[in-house]
Every structure is written in C-alpha cells, then in structure tokens.
Design an enzyme around this catalytic site. Structure first.
Site, PDB file in Angstrom:
ATOM      1  N   GLY A   1       3.167 -10.245  -2.208  1.00  0.00           N
ATOM      2  CA  GLY A   1       2.385 -11.467  -2.360  1.00  0.00           C
ATOM      3  C   GLY A   1       2.292 -11.908  -3.801  1.00  0.00           C
ATOM      4  N   ARG A   2       1.293 -11.404  -4.519  1.00  0.00           N
ATOM      5  CA  ARG A   2       1.040 -11.840  -5.883  1.00  0.00           C
ATOM      6  C   ARG A   2       2.222 -11.609  -6.813  1.00  0.00           C
ATOM      7  NH1 ARG A   2      -3.435 -10.770  -3.249  1.00  0.00           N
ATOM      8  NH2 ARG A   2      -5.362 -11.869  -3.765  1.00  0.00           N
TER       9      ARG A   2
ATOM     10  N   LYS B   1      -1.621  -7.380  10.428  1.00  0.00           N
ATOM     11  CA  LYS B   1      -1.738  -7.023   9.010  1.00  0.00           C
ATOM     12  C   LYS B   1      -3.093  -6.358   8.821  1.00  0.00           C
ATOM     13  CE  LYS B   1      -0.962  -8.922   4.372  1.00  0.00           C
ATOM     14  NZ  LYS B   1      -2.106  -8.311   3.671  1.00  0.00           N
TER      15      LYS B   1
ATOM     16  N   GLN C   1      -0.597 -16.918  11.069  1.00  0.00           N
ATOM     17  CA  GLN C   1      -1.549 -15.810  11.095  1.00  0.00           C
ATOM     18  C   GLN C   1      -2.897 -16.312  11.598  1.00  0.00           C
ATOM     19  OE1 GLN C   1      -3.557 -14.007   7.472  1.00  0.00           O
ATOM     20  NE2 GLN C   1      -2.058 -12.392   7.890  1.00  0.00           N
TER      21      GLN C   1
ATOM     22  N   HIS D   1      -1.629  -2.507   4.295  1.00  0.00           N
ATOM     23  CA  HIS D   1      -2.041  -2.498   2.890  1.00  0.00           C
ATOM     24  C   HIS D   1      -2.938  -1.269   2.731  1.00  0.00           C
ATOM     25  CE1 HIS D   1      -3.510  -4.813  -0.855  1.00  0.00           C
ATOM     26  NE2 HIS D   1      -3.911  -3.562  -0.949  1.00  0.00           N
TER      27      HIS D   1
ATOM     28  N   CYS E   1      -8.170  -9.065   5.588  1.00  0.00           N
ATOM     29  CA  CYS E   1      -8.777  -9.897   4.552  1.00  0.00           C
ATOM     30  C   CYS E   1     -10.089  -9.268   4.075  1.00  0.00           C
ATOM     31  CB  CYS E   1      -9.025 -11.307   5.069  1.00  0.00           C
ATOM     32  SG  CYS E   1      -9.810 -12.393   3.836  1.00  0.00           S
TER      33      CYS E   1
END
Length: 326
Positions: free
Chosen positions: A233-234, A143, A65, A172, A96
């Site tokens: 992810g988490r 993303k 990425q 997201h 981000c």
C-alpha cells in the site's frame, strides 16, 4: 509472485488508480477502498461512484471491498456489485484499525467476537453457494489483522476462517492496538501460512526492495510453505515504481517521480472543489513521496510549510531541482 495494490481510504480511489495504471501498471490486482453498506436498500452516489465501471480504466483488475459485520448488509452490497460487473471477487475488510470503524465492531473491531464472525460467514457463504449455483463464479476474500489486542487471539480467529472457502486470506500481521507501529509479527504470519486451509497473502511494511527481500526471505526460511502473493500500500504510493524494481526493472528516477506527481496534481485538480482541498491532498501524497529523497525530512518540511498552491508549487520545484533520490 503476484502483487496487489492495497486500498487506502481517501487516496487510492479511481482518480489515483487510473493515473497509476496509465504510468506504471505493474500490479496484478487493485483493491478498492471499502464501501460501508447500511440500512439503505442500495448504495448511492459517493458510496458507489468509485466503483462505477465508467470511472475506471478498462485494464484495471479491480476488487471491491466491503466493510460490514452483518451478513445481510454484506449480501445486499455484494448483489449490487455483481450488477456492476464485479462477479469474480469481493473482499471483506476485517482489518481497518480506525477508531470510528472499530467502535462499530467493524474492520479490526469485528475480530473481538469470533462467534459473531462465524454467524456472519455461515450466512454469507450459504448465500454465495446459492449464488454460484445459479451460474455465477464469485469468490470472497478477507483482509485481516491478527487480533484486536494480542497476537494470541489469532489462533481462534483463524479457526473461524478455516471453516469457510475463503478465496484468499490477506494477513497484515499486526493487532489493531498496534495500528501501524512496531514491526509485523512474522511468527503470527508463519502460523497463518502453515495452518490456513485457504491461500494466504502477506501485507505490511514493504516500502523498499530491501524490505521486500528481507520479509520474503524470512517467510521462506521460517516456513515450509511458500508465499505466492504480496499486497503493498503505502510503499507503492510513495514509490510507484516499487513493484517494477522488485521484479528487477530500472530504478525510480526523478523524471518518473515528477511525471507521477504532475499527473496526480492535474487529475486531482479537476475534481477538487477548492484549492485548499487540492493542497491537502497533495500534502498527503508527499508524506509518502518525500521518503524517496536523501534528505527526506527537509523535503517533507518544505511541503508542510506551504500554505497555498503557489508556495506549494515553489516547494515542489525546489525539491526536484535541489534534492537527489536515495
């Protein structure tokens, strides 16, 4: 359904990925934490070490990425990644929410200026077309978040994405201002799924099997389009067996979680220069792992109170001896 492992800076580097791949290996792709090219001719040292083929298990399907808002920087880094063998997919980070990233108009900060995004993609995809005409078969995925401040921004952002052959748009559905608070905006994701000219992947808040089914059912009920890929992810860091459970496999056990913990501890210990660095790293892992336990608050408190590795290991022993998984 395809499952992707989301990148998390400082956590899901090659040491983590190799451990997960050895113990679980339930995902179709791993996305690496971003690299951020600058004026330098080439990425060096720490910037590129995470992506060196010799540092990653051969069985890992790894997608690098890039964090950039200048096409020339992106292209320069992409050419170096191709030299390393990453000739299938390279991902652009446009999501981000970190303050230091956003202040440089990168990540989610890039979403503020759709004209600059359009220029970026125009130059980048012209380069890609030329590159692939020379015999390569590279694709670029993105993303993204749905905006900087308000969900209404997403319509204009998606218009830009739709002008280019993005191999996958990983959405997201939160704005940058939300960070990770509140709930994902499923209306915005539905809009992406129904109006994107490129394939769409969902990312956000999948921490349990129940969350997964609730989100998938909502997407499928509210939209005529069906979702074919999910990024986690988490949730996977906390429960490394989550994808297997979603697929109908056996549930996470304390034995599995303890083996996962011990492998990470031992592998991180080999690369950490000081005990305090290892302690910090493992405490970070427990912010996610503690959520597996019935009394997650007490487990998290035990870990937080540990001020050295000796007390940390006592806390870990107590957790696995006394507390049960949900």
């Amino acid at each position: 359904m395809e499952f992707y492992f989301a990148p998390l800076e400082g956590v899901t580097g090659f040491t983590y990925r190799n451990a997960y791949n050895d113990l679980f290996d339930d995902v179709d792709k791993y996305y690496a934490p971003f690299i951020s090219p600058s004026i330098n001719d080439r990425l060096k040292g720490k910037e590129i070490r995470d992506l060196l083929p010799e540092n990653n298990n051969k069985g890992i399907n790894l997608v690098p990425q890039i964090l950039a808002n200048r096409a020339d920087y992106f292209i320069k880094a992409a050419n170096q990644l191709i030299e390393l063998g990453y000739d299938k997919e390279i991902n652009l980070n446009a999501g981000c929410p970190s303050g230091t990233v956003v202040s440089k108009n990168k990540g989610a900060g890039f979403l503020k200026d759709t004209e600059a995004m359009d220029r970026f993609f125009d130059e980048t995809f012209n380069w890609l077309e030329k590159k692939n005409s020379e015999g390569h078969n590279l694709s670029i995925s993105v993303k993204t978040r749905i905006g900087m401040y308000e969900p209404d921004e997403f319509e204009n952002i998606l218009e830009v994405y739709n002008r280019y052959p993005i191999s996958q748009l990983i959405v997201h559905p939160r704005t940058r201002e939300q960070l990770y608070k509140g709930t994902p905006n499923m209306e915005a994701f539905k809009y992406a799924l129904e109006n994107s000219k490129n394939p769409v992947c969902y990312n956000g808040d999948i921490n349990t099997v129940e969350n997964y089914h609730r989100i998938i059912e909502k997407i499928n009920d509210d939209s005529e389009m069906k979702i074919g890929s999910i990024m986690i992810g988490r949730g996977l860091i906390g429960n490394p067996n989550l994808v297997n459970e979603i697929k109908g496999g056996k549930k996470l056990t304390k034995k599995m979680l303890e083996a996962y913990h011990d492998r990470l501890y031992n592998d991180f210990e080999k690369i950490m220069k000081a005990d305090k660095h290892l302690l910090f790293k493992m405490k970070e892992m427990w912010t996610y792992m503690s959520l597996n336990f019935d009394d997650s608050h007490k487990c998290a408190k035990l870990i937080r109170k540990a001020q050295n590795l000796y007390k940390y290991n006592l806390a870990v022993y107590e957790i696995f001896e006394k507390y049960e998984l949900k």
